[in-house]
Every structure is written in C-alpha cells, then in structure tokens.
Write an enzyme that holds these catalytic residues in place. Structure first.
Site, PDB file in Angstrom:
ATOM      1  N   PHE A 128      41.009  66.206  95.454  1.00 20.02           N
ATOM      2  CA  PHE A 128      42.025  66.455  94.429  1.00 20.02           C
ATOM      3  C   PHE A 128      42.487  67.891  94.633  1.00 20.02           C
ATOM      4  O   PHE A 128      41.700  68.827  94.433  1.00 20.02           O
ATOM      5  CB  PHE A 128      41.327  66.279  93.080  1.00 20.02           C
ATOM      6  CG  PHE A 128      42.165  66.356  91.839  1.00 20.02           C
ATOM      7  CD1 PHE A 128      42.877  65.252  91.392  1.00 20.02           C
ATOM      8  CD2 PHE A 128      42.180  67.512  91.063  1.00 20.02           C
ATOM      9  CE1 PHE A 128      43.603  65.304  90.196  1.00 20.02           C
ATOM     10  CE2 PHE A 128      42.899  67.567  89.877  1.00 20.02           C
ATOM     11  CZ  PHE A 128      43.612  66.451  89.445  1.00 20.02           C
ATOM     12  N   GLY A 343       8.788  81.082  83.946  1.00 20.11           N
ATOM     13  CA  GLY A 343       8.408  82.435  84.356  1.00 20.11           C
ATOM     14  C   GLY A 343       8.794  82.687  85.802  1.00 20.11           C
ATOM     15  O   GLY A 343       9.814  82.184  86.278  1.00 20.11           O
ATOM     16  N   GLU A 367      37.566  72.083  86.728  1.00 17.77           N
ATOM     17  CA  GLU A 367      38.258  71.114  85.839  1.00 17.77           C
ATOM     18  C   GLU A 367      38.562  71.695  84.462  1.00 17.77           C
ATOM     19  O   GLU A 367      38.429  71.031  83.438  1.00 17.77           O
ATOM     20  CB  GLU A 367      37.486  69.796  85.751  1.00 17.77           C
ATOM     21  CG  GLU A 367      37.627  69.006  87.036  1.00 17.77           C
ATOM     22  CD  GLU A 367      36.955  67.670  87.022  1.00 17.77           C
ATOM     23  OE1 GLU A 367      37.124  66.942  86.046  1.00 17.77           O
ATOM     24  OE2 GLU A 367      36.275  67.367  88.010  1.00 17.77           O
ATOM     25  N   GLU A 371      37.411  78.730  78.809  1.00 13.75           N
ATOM     26  CA  GLU A 371      38.513  79.398  78.113  1.00 13.75           C
ATOM     27  C   GLU A 371      39.720  78.465  77.988  1.00 13.75           C
ATOM     28  O   GLU A 371      40.422  78.473  76.979  1.00 13.75           O
ATOM     29  CB  GLU A 371      38.901  80.683  78.866  1.00 13.75           C
ATOM     30  CG  GLU A 371      37.857  81.791  78.822  1.00 13.75           C
ATOM     31  CD  GLU A 371      36.612  81.535  79.683  1.00 13.75           C
ATOM     32  OE1 GLU A 371      36.622  80.596  80.509  1.00 13.75           O
ATOM     33  OE2 GLU A 371      35.624  82.268  79.532  1.00 13.75           O
TER      34      GLU A 371
HETATM   35  N1  COS Z   1      48.097  64.002  78.966  1.00 14.19           N
HETATM   36  C1  COS Z   1      49.426  63.740  79.085  1.00 14.19           C
HETATM   37  N2  COS Z   1      50.367  64.709  78.940  1.00 14.19           N
HETATM   38  C2  COS Z   1      49.965  65.953  78.667  1.00 14.19           C
HETATM   39  C3  COS Z   1      48.589  66.295  78.535  1.00 14.19           C
HETATM   40  C4  COS Z   1      47.651  65.255  78.687  1.00 14.19           C
HETATM   41  N3  COS Z   1      46.349  65.497  78.570  1.00 14.19           N
HETATM   42  N4  COS Z   1      48.483  67.607  78.274  1.00 14.19           N
HETATM   43  C5  COS Z   1      49.735  68.086  78.221  1.00 14.19           C
HETATM   44  N5  COS Z   1      50.619  67.088  78.466  1.00 14.19           N
HETATM   45  C6  COS Z   1      52.071  67.211  78.454  1.00 14.19           C
HETATM   46  C7  COS Z   1      52.487  67.888  77.146  1.00 14.19           C
HETATM   47  O1  COS Z   1      52.634  66.924  76.113  1.00 14.19           O
HETATM   48  C8  COS Z   1      53.784  68.557  77.506  1.00 14.19           C
HETATM   49  O2  COS Z   1      54.830  67.618  77.485  1.00 14.19           O
HETATM   50  P1  COS Z   1      55.960  67.716  76.332  1.00 14.19           P
HETATM   51  O3  COS Z   1      56.582  69.068  76.519  1.00 14.19           O
HETATM   52  O4  COS Z   1      56.856  66.588  76.655  1.00 14.19           O
HETATM   53  O5  COS Z   1      55.232  67.571  75.050  1.00 14.19           O
HETATM   54  C9  COS Z   1      53.587  68.950  78.958  1.00 14.19           C
HETATM   55  O6  COS Z   1      52.544  68.103  79.466  1.00 14.19           O
HETATM   56  C10 COS Z   1      53.217  70.423  79.089  1.00 14.19           C
HETATM   57  O7  COS Z   1      52.039  70.654  78.322  1.00 14.19           O
HETATM   58  P2  COS Z   1      51.654  72.115  77.766  1.00 14.19           P
HETATM   59  O8  COS Z   1      52.835  72.678  77.045  1.00 14.19           O
HETATM   60  O9  COS Z   1      50.369  71.987  77.046  1.00 14.19           O
HETATM   61  O10 COS Z   1      51.498  72.943  79.139  1.00 14.19           O
HETATM   62  P3  COS Z   1      50.786  74.318  79.408  1.00 14.19           P
HETATM   63  O11 COS Z   1      51.309  74.842  80.670  1.00 14.19           O
HETATM   64  O12 COS Z   1      50.882  75.216  78.228  1.00 14.19           O
HETATM   65  O13 COS Z   1      49.246  73.835  79.624  1.00 14.19           O
HETATM   66  C11 COS Z   1      46.866  74.183  79.869  1.00 14.19           C
HETATM   67  C12 COS Z   1      48.259  74.747  79.543  1.00 14.19           C
HETATM   68  C13 COS Z   1      45.975  75.386  79.877  1.00 14.19           C
HETATM   69  C14 COS Z   1      46.453  73.204  78.790  1.00 14.19           C
HETATM   70  C15 COS Z   1      46.875  73.426  81.217  1.00 14.19           C
HETATM   71  O14 COS Z   1      47.524  74.192  82.195  1.00 14.19           O
HETATM   72  C16 COS Z   1      45.454  73.107  81.694  1.00 14.19           C
HETATM   73  O15 COS Z   1      44.795  72.149  81.269  1.00 14.19           O
HETATM   74  N6  COS Z   1      44.926  73.935  82.639  1.00 14.19           N
HETATM   75  C17 COS Z   1      43.625  73.756  83.258  1.00 14.19           C
HETATM   76  C18 COS Z   1      43.758  72.900  84.432  1.00 14.19           C
HETATM   77  C19 COS Z   1      42.496  72.682  85.145  1.00 14.19           C
HETATM   78  O16 COS Z   1      41.663  71.935  84.698  1.00 14.19           O
HETATM   79  N7  COS Z   1      42.369  73.377  86.301  1.00 14.19           N
HETATM   80  C20 COS Z   1      41.234  73.250  87.126  1.00 14.19           C
HETATM   81  C21 COS Z   1      41.682  72.655  88.406  1.00 14.19           C
HETATM   82  S1  COS Z   1      41.155  71.020  88.649  1.00 14.19           S
HETATM   83  S2  COS Z   1      39.366  71.277  89.399  1.00 14.19           S
END
Ligand code: COS
Length: 389
Positions: A128, A343, A367, A371
């Site tokens: 992935f 220990g 994943e 934070e």
């Molecule tokens: N399922 C379906 N759709 C989703 C969703 C989910 N779980 N989470 C968000 N969305 C959708 C939102 O609804 C939004 O769509 P709308 O604007 O139509 O409502 C869109 O996707 C954007 O979502 P959001 O505004 O939350 O985006 P951000 O950029 O602010 O997201 C986080 C921030 C931090 C939540 C996100 O980038 C994240 O999860 N990051 C971590 C990723 C990760 O796990 N990285 C490790 C790599 S994999 S080993």
C-alpha cells in the site's frame, strides 16, 4: 495461557470462536517463524498463511474468501492471535489485507479477478503506497502525480515507508490527478512491481525488522484500466480502507499487550524477591492490575469498532480511530511494565518482552499516528456537538 474470556462477549458468534481456536492451534504449531532472512521469512509466512486458509479472510467470498464482505472481527481476531505469537506473521497477514483492501472495496471486476485470488493464495504479495517524505499524516498534501496520457496514466514522484517495499508483486499507489486541489484531486492505481519506471531506491532497516522501502516513479506508465475507483476518489479510497484496517492495528497491539501480560504474570509468579514470589508484592500487583485493565479496555474498543462495521455502519472512522489510538498507546505501557517486571532480563536481546518492546513502537505511528487519530476523534466529537453526523 492468554485470557480467552473476551470471546464470550456479544461482539462474537460461534464462527469467530471456532476461528480463534483453529488459529491458536495452527499458530502453536507453526510460529514463531525463523526471522534470519526477513524477506524470505515474509514470503514463507504469506505462503503458510495461505496454506492454513487464514488469507481467506482478507478477500470477499466471490474471490474465494470466507465471508461475503471483509469481516472486521475476523481480521482483528487473526491479527491479535498472530501478533501474540509472532509480530512478523501479523505483519505478513496485515499487509495482504491492507494492500488488497482498496481493490476489494473499490476495484473493477477485472482488477479483483487479477489480484484477489492470488493475494488469498499467497502467490501475490501486496503493498500500500500512500506515504511520502512530506506527506504521511497529511494525505491531502501528496505530491506524486499521475498524468493522463491517452490510454495510460504516467506516474512521477516518490513514496516512502512502504511496507513490503522490495518484495511486493503490486503496489496500490495514491497520486495526484488534480481534478481539484487537496483531498479531492487524488486517485488510486494498481501498479505491478515490475512496471518500467518504478524502482525500489532504498531498503529501510527498522527496530522491529520487516520489509520497508522507498520507491521512485519516473515516467511510470500504467494502463488507464489500473485506476481504482473514479478519478479524484483516491483520498476517499485511502480513508475507507484505513477505516477497516485501523481497528486491526489496534488488534495487533492488543495481541502484543496480551503476550506481555502473560509473560509478566508468569515471571511475577516464579521470580523470588525478598524471600517470596514477586507477585506477592503489592507494587507488582498494582502494575499487573493496570496491565490487565488496559488489555480489556483495548479489547472492548477494538471489537466494538469491528462489530459496528460488520453490523452495517457505513463509516466507523471515530470508532476505528479510538480503537487504534487507545490500544497502541496502552500496549506500549503494558509492554513497558512487562519489561520493568522482568528487570535486567527484560532488555536482553531475544527475550520476548524485549522483542515486544521493539515491535509495538511502529504501531503508534503507522496507519495514522496517535496525533492524527486525535484530530479525527476531536473533529467527529465537535461535528456531533454541532448537530452533524
Ligand atoms: N471515509 C470516507 N470518506 C472520508 C473519510 C472516510 N473515513 N474521511 C474523510 N473522508 C472524506 C471527507 O468526508 C471529505 O469529503 P467531503 O469534503 O465531501 O465531506 C474528504 O474526504 C476530505 O476529508 P477531510 O476534510 O477530513 O480531509 P483532511 O485533509 O483534513 O484529513 C486527516 C485529515 C488527518 C484526517 C487525514 O489526512 C488522515 O487520516 N491522515 C492520516 C493518514 C494515514 O493514516 N497515514 C499513514 C499512511 S498509511 S500506513
């Protein structure tokens, strides 16, 4: 003997109990694997997991799987049990699931036919490829691009921290197709590892070894039918896949924590200190009580998230984030306590709690770091308070 009483919780049915019993027996016979050569060990583990029928749980029934759709409770049980026996076995299982998840959930019938039976059969190793040097937590900031060119897409950029990088047969690659700025301009692609223009440029050694690499894409051309879902749906595909698999990371942490608790209970009962078993000391008892409570609290959050998803919840973003965050953080504490109870012996290379101490650390990062889970949980709580979903 690890506590099994949680299997009587209402989250599970008899099929789950039979799965847990069967896997426990298999794991006792087969694990831990020989880790001398990590790449070879992973390949052997994937083949062994396929032989044991455990990879049937990472694909839907139409492609040989055990359930019509992915059963998250089964995935969690399997990760918990494998992690308790051998972290690398858990890793091998988890990656087959995470990196075929986007295909199971959003792939075309052709993509499913090409990938899922082989992933299940252990003949195709999956990866992935989401994270980049400057975009791991902030997925919407991905810089790798995919440009449409006739019947193909041409991918340019780089990915890093890619598990199974170097041994994978395919990568699910997330790249910017720029339908819109930010999260709405990403797409997902199925890219075979031997595609020209895709190179593994670095293998990364980590404290709990598993295959991990940095990838470079230079004019990497893939046929347009390798697009997963629709253009611009990449962020949604990544998040929906993580919704399923984040609970399973919590489950793996739970497996590590259970093992640490078992090791600590055994040590406390047998180690003599001040003329009596260590377990007679109240300070030891207090530690063990905290550890046992943390394990059960983690299990409740993990299996609550999995149960909610299996019972039809469309999104379990909040539940999965809570499970992942709590279980990984709690496991770190539980394992640290186990090391303390051991220990000096607890920091000797090769002693199980020392191994667990190294194994758990990455789970608080990958994943979605703790934070990130906090951001997700807080957003959902604030939305709910404002009367949203
Ligand atoms: N399922 C379906 N759709 C989703 C969703 C989910 N779980 N989470 C968000 N969305 C959708 C939102 O609804 C939004 O769509 P709308 O604007 O139509 O409502 C869109 O996707 C954007 O979502 P959001 O505004 O939350 O985006 P951000 O950029 O602010 O997201 C986080 C921030 C931090 C939540 C996100 O980038 C994240 O999860 N990051 C971590 C990723 C990760 O796990 N990285 C490790 C790599 S994999 S080993």
């Amino acid at each position: 003997m690890a506590d099994r009483s949680f299997l009587d919780w209402p989250f599970f049915d008899d099929g789950h109990r039979a799965l847990a019993a069967g896997l426990e027996e298999w794991a006792r016979a087969v694990l831990p694997a020989d880790h001398a050569d990590i790449d070879a060990a992973c390949r052997r583990l994937v083949a062994a997991l396929a032989d044991g029928g455990w990879l049937d749980y990472v694909v839907p029934a139409a492609y040989g799987g055990a359930h019509p759709a992915l059963d998250v409770r089964s995935l969690c049980l399997i990760r918990e049990i494998l992690a308790r026996h051998d972290g690398l076995a858990d890793f091998a299982f988890a990656m087959q699931g995470l990196a075929s998840g986007p295909i199971s959930l959003f792939g075309t019938p052709q993509q499913k036919d090409a990938v899922l039976p082989a992933v299940r059969g252990g003949t195709r190793i999956a990866a992935f490829a989401l994270s980049e040097a400057e975009a791991g937590s902030d997925v919407a900031a991905l810089a790798t691009t995919a440009r449409r060119d006739g019947d193909s897409f041409v991918i340019d950029g780089g990915k890093t921290w890619i598990s199974n990088g170097g041994i994978a047969d395919h990568y699910v690659v997330f790249a910017r197709t720029a339908e819109a700025p930010g999260a709405k301009g990403l797409s997902a692609f199925l890219v075979d590892a031997d595609t020209a223009g895709l190179d593994v440029v670095e293998r990364i050694a980590v404290i709990a070894p598993h295959p991990l690499a940095t990838l470079r894409f230079e004019g990497c051309r893939v046929p347009a039918d390798r697009l997963i879902g629709k253009p611009g749906e990449g962020f949604k595909i990544a998040m929906a896949t993580l919704d399923v698999f984040r609970s399973t990371v919590g489950a793996a942490a739970l497996g590590f924590a259970r093992r640490a608790l078992d090791e600590a209970l055994d040590r406390a009962a047998t180690r003599q200190l001040f003329g009596r078993p260590m377990a007679a000391l109240q300070m030891t008892q207090a530690r063990l009580a905290d550890m046992a409570t943390a394990v059960d609290a983690s299990a409740l959050l993990v299996y609550r998230a999995a149960w909610a998803r299996d019972n039809g919840a469309e999104r379990i973003t909040r539940e999965a984030s809570m499970a992942k965050m709590f279980a990984t953080e709690a496991a770190q504490q539980v394992i640290d306590s186990a090391v303390q109870i051991f220990g000096g012996l607890g920091i000797v290379s090769g002693v199980k709690v020392e191994e667990l101490y190294r194994e758990i650390r990455a789970l608080r990062i990958y994943e979605g770091a703790t934070e990130v889970q906090k951001i997700v949980i807080a957003r959902q709580a604030l939305d709910a308070a404002r009367g949203g979903t």
